[in-house]
Design an enzyme around this catalytic site. Structure first.
Site, PDB file in Angstrom:
ATOM      1  N   ARG A 108       0.824  -1.231   0.000  1.00 25.59           N
ATOM      2  CA  ARG A 108       0.000   0.000   0.000  1.00 25.59           C
ATOM      3  C   ARG A 108       0.850   1.269   0.000  1.00 25.59           C
ATOM      4  O   ARG A 108       0.433   2.304   0.535  1.00 25.59           O
ATOM      5  CB  ARG A 108      -0.968   0.037   1.198  1.00 25.59           C
ATOM      6  CG  ARG A 108      -1.957  -1.094   1.258  1.00 25.59           C
ATOM      7  CD  ARG A 108      -2.970  -1.055   0.104  1.00 25.59           C
ATOM      8  NE  ARG A 108      -4.010  -2.029   0.317  1.00 25.59           N
ATOM      9  CZ  ARG A 108      -3.952  -3.283  -0.134  1.00 25.59           C
ATOM     10  NH1 ARG A 108      -2.920  -3.696  -0.835  1.00 25.59           N
ATOM     11  NH2 ARG A 108      -4.950  -4.113   0.084  1.00 25.59           N
ATOM     12  N   SER A 183     -11.224  -0.813   2.452  1.00 26.61           N
ATOM     13  CA  SER A 183     -10.477  -1.038   3.705  1.00 26.61           C
ATOM     14  C   SER A 183     -10.020   0.306   4.264  1.00 26.61           C
ATOM     15  O   SER A 183      -9.359   1.071   3.569  1.00 26.61           O
ATOM     16  CB  SER A 183      -9.233  -1.884   3.433  1.00 26.61           C
ATOM     17  OG  SER A 183      -9.615  -3.076   2.825  1.00 26.61           O
ATOM     18  N   GLU A 279      -5.455   3.322   5.925  1.00 27.07           N
ATOM     19  CA  GLU A 279      -5.086   3.138   4.513  1.00 27.07           C
ATOM     20  C   GLU A 279      -5.581   4.330   3.687  1.00 27.07           C
ATOM     21  O   GLU A 279      -4.991   4.685   2.672  1.00 27.07           O
ATOM     22  CB  GLU A 279      -5.713   1.834   3.987  1.00 27.07           C
ATOM     23  CG  GLU A 279      -5.365   1.538   2.543  1.00 27.07           C
ATOM     24  CD  GLU A 279      -5.910   0.189   2.060  1.00 27.07           C
ATOM     25  OE1 GLU A 279      -5.847  -0.809   2.805  1.00 27.07           O
ATOM     26  OE2 GLU A 279      -6.400   0.149   0.921  1.00 27.07           O
TER      27      GLU A 279
HETATM   28  C1  LIG Z   1     -15.461  -0.980  -1.810  1.00 27.11           C
HETATM   29  C2  LIG Z   1     -13.993  -0.666  -1.968  1.00 27.11           C
HETATM   30  C3  LIG Z   1     -13.086  -1.695  -2.046  1.00 27.11           C
HETATM   31  C4  LIG Z   1     -11.713  -1.449  -2.190  1.00 27.11           C
HETATM   32  N1  LIG Z   1     -10.856  -2.487  -2.283  1.00 27.11           N
HETATM   33  C5  LIG Z   1      -9.536  -2.272  -2.418  1.00 27.11           C
HETATM   34  C6  LIG Z   1      -8.623  -3.363  -2.528  1.00 27.11           C
HETATM   35  O1  LIG Z   1      -9.002  -4.521  -2.501  1.00 27.11           O
HETATM   36  N2  LIG Z   1      -7.302  -3.087  -2.658  1.00 27.11           N
HETATM   37  C7  LIG Z   1      -6.829  -1.805  -2.718  1.00 27.11           C
HETATM   38  O2  LIG Z   1      -5.606  -1.629  -2.847  1.00 27.11           O
HETATM   39  N3  LIG Z   1      -7.682  -0.745  -2.631  1.00 27.11           N
HETATM   40  C8  LIG Z   1      -9.009  -0.952  -2.484  1.00 27.11           C
HETATM   41  N4  LIG Z   1      -9.865   0.102  -2.376  1.00 27.11           N
HETATM   42  C9  LIG Z   1      -9.337   1.457  -2.417  1.00 27.11           C
HETATM   43  C10 LIG Z   1      -9.442   2.130  -3.818  1.00 27.11           C
HETATM   44  O3  LIG Z   1     -10.160   1.335  -4.687  1.00 27.11           O
HETATM   45  C11 LIG Z   1      -8.062   2.399  -4.405  1.00 27.11           C
HETATM   46  O4  LIG Z   1      -7.309   3.207  -3.539  1.00 27.11           O
HETATM   47  C12 LIG Z   1      -8.154   3.082  -5.778  1.00 27.11           C
HETATM   48  O5  LIG Z   1      -6.872   3.066  -6.367  1.00 27.11           O
HETATM   49  C13 LIG Z   1      -8.685   4.503  -5.701  1.00 27.11           C
HETATM   50  O6  LIG Z   1      -8.916   4.976  -7.004  1.00 27.11           O
HETATM   51  P1  LIG Z   1      -9.581   6.388  -7.312  1.00 27.11           P
HETATM   52  O7  LIG Z   1      -9.497   6.593  -8.796  1.00 27.11           O
HETATM   53  O8  LIG Z   1     -10.940   6.449  -6.667  1.00 27.11           O
HETATM   54  O9  LIG Z   1      -8.570   7.360  -6.607  1.00 27.11           O
HETATM   55  P2  LIG Z   1      -8.849   8.530  -5.572  1.00 27.11           P
HETATM   56  O10 LIG Z   1      -9.402   7.938  -4.298  1.00 27.11           O
HETATM   57  O11 LIG Z   1      -9.575   9.620  -6.251  1.00 27.11           O
HETATM   58  O12 LIG Z   1      -7.344   8.979  -5.301  1.00 27.11           O
HETATM   59  C14 LIG Z   1      -6.498   8.210  -4.499  1.00 27.11           C
HETATM   60  C15 LIG Z   1      -5.148   8.962  -4.440  1.00 27.11           C
HETATM   61  O13 LIG Z   1      -4.521   8.888  -5.714  1.00 27.11           O
HETATM   62  C16 LIG Z   1      -4.253  10.187  -6.225  1.00 27.11           C
HETATM   63  N5  LIG Z   1      -4.473  10.105  -7.679  1.00 27.11           N
HETATM   64  C17 LIG Z   1      -5.519   9.583  -8.322  1.00 27.11           C
HETATM   65  N6  LIG Z   1      -5.337   9.651  -9.665  1.00 27.11           N
HETATM   66  C18 LIG Z   1      -4.127  10.241  -9.856  1.00 27.11           C
HETATM   67  C19 LIG Z   1      -3.359  10.611 -11.026  1.00 27.11           C
HETATM   68  N7  LIG Z   1      -3.806  10.396 -12.264  1.00 27.11           N
HETATM   69  N8  LIG Z   1      -2.149  11.196 -10.825  1.00 27.11           N
HETATM   70  C20 LIG Z   1      -1.684  11.441  -9.582  1.00 27.11           C
HETATM   71  N9  LIG Z   1      -2.359  11.127  -8.445  1.00 27.11           N
HETATM   72  C21 LIG Z   1      -3.567  10.535  -8.594  1.00 27.11           C
HETATM   73  C22 LIG Z   1      -5.247  11.110  -5.519  1.00 27.11           C
HETATM   74  O14 LIG Z   1      -4.741  12.439  -5.465  1.00 27.11           O
HETATM   75  C23 LIG Z   1      -5.290  10.463  -4.140  1.00 27.11           C
HETATM   76  O15 LIG Z   1      -4.181  10.860  -3.383  1.00 27.11           O
HETATM   77  C24 LIG Z   1     -11.244  -0.116  -2.253  1.00 27.11           C
HETATM   78  C25 LIG Z   1     -12.168   0.938  -2.194  1.00 27.11           C
HETATM   79  C26 LIG Z   1     -13.524   0.676  -2.062  1.00 27.11           C
HETATM   80  C27 LIG Z   1     -14.501   1.808  -2.021  1.00 27.11           C
END
Ligand SMILES: Cc1cc2nc3c(=O)[nH]c(=O)nc-3n(C[C@H](O)[C@H](O)[C@H](O)COP(=O)(O)OP(=O)(O)OC[C@H]3O[C@@H](n4cnc5c(N)ncnc54)[C@H](O)[C@@H]3O)c2cc1C
Length: 284
Positions: A108, A183, A279
């Protein structure tokens, strides 16, 4: 604290292109724009019979966010297939291509959450996947058990993806139906000595081998053992099927979610002398 909207600039990637940059009989290298929905990429790869990210099926979010926290699930992490991450330094406008080996990926974690936090916009991620002789990873307990129940002895990448999706849908709340960030806490990583000490009071404590003689303790088990699973406090609570997930039942503020997470952290620390780490990102 955590009671107002974010006061700053938000950049959102909308590009969803996927290009094959290199290919031979065994492997394919693809460059994917950061705006593509992660699960759409997984499905596209499966349609092409490309293996390597099937265990990461149904993780919400975009391709660009995947390297940030090195998304992982069911025994694999995205770092296992990333070749490079391309983007732009936001302070200078300079374009950079960062090799996977320089991304400081770990559980992570990545350089994008530390040295490059808020400085680097990811425009695309390059991944190397298998075209045949797929490396099937079905050792993760829940996945192995479900595949065995289904009588699938030699699973394909498609079986793995389908089964992961089924498990996730049965355990995790859909963010479209009920607010959650997945998580909320990381699984603590401890030494074997710490584990041996904990085992004296908690002989059934679950653990998984990690790197360098360390072990990972499932944070969900710690939280559940503190009695938090399914508990509701006002408009927030801990999910009934997965103690790692904090849910927002209605219009709870960031402050209420933060306060609940503090109570959980304190209880776990008091009971196990282990410090849970969040996380999720906390934005003030
Ligand atoms: C139901 C559920 C289940 C999940 N299961 C998992 C799992 O099994 N494993 C896991 O690892 N995570 C899991 N997550 C967490 C989540 O899916 C990940 O963290 C995912 O990568 C977030 O994507 P997002 O596009 O929504 O990013 P955001 O939440 O919008 O951003 C996350 C971070 O990344 C940065 N960011 C996003 N895009 C860019 C870019 N293009 N350039 C630079 N920075 C950027 C943002 O500034 C922020 O700091 C889960 C979440 C949910 C809601």
């Amino acid at each position: 604290m955590f009671i107002h909207d974010f006061d700053g600039l938000v950049i959102k990637s909308e590009e969803t292109k996927m290009t094959v940059v290199e290919e031979n009989d065994d492997l394919v290298t693809i460059r994917v724009s950061s705006g593509m929905v992660w699960h759409d990429l997984v499905m596209t790869c499966l349609k092409n019979n490309w293996g390597g990210i099937e265990n990461l099926s149904l993780i919400p979010g975009t391709v660009g966010a995947a390297p940030i926290q090195n998304i992982g699930a069911y025994g694999i992490e995205v770092k296992d297939v990333i070749v490079r991450v391309d983007g732009m330094m936001l302070n200078t406008g300079e374009e950079q291509s960062i090799k996977a080996a320089d991304c400081k990926f770990s559980y992570r974690e990545s350089i994008f959450k530390h040295e490059l936090k808020e400085f680097f916009f990811i425009s695309s991620v390059t991944l190397r996947l298998t075209k045949k002789k797929h490396k099937i990873n079905s050792n993760y307990d829940a996945l192995k058990a479900r595949l065995a129940q289904l009588n699938i002895i030699s699973p394909t990448i498609h079986d793995v993806s389908r089964t992961v999706i089924e498990i996730r849908q049965s355990k995790l709340p859909d963010p479209v139906m009920i607010g959650n960030a997945g998580s909320f806490f990381k699984n603590p990583v401890i030494t074997i000595n710490q584990l041996e000490k904990l085992k004296k009071d908690w002989p059934t404590i679950p653990f998984y081998p990690f790197e360098n003689q360390l072990v990972k303790i499932p944070a969900g088990w710690l939280i559940e053992t503190c009695g938090w699973k399914g508990k509701r406090v006002g408009l927030v609570g801990v999910h009934e099927h997965q103690a790692l997930v904090i849910v927002n039942y209605s219009q709870a503020s960031g402050k209420e979610i933060f306060q609940l997470s503090e109570q959980i952290l304190n209880d776990v620390e008091e009971k196990f002398e282990l410090k849970l780490m969040r996380e999720v990102n906390m934005i003030d």
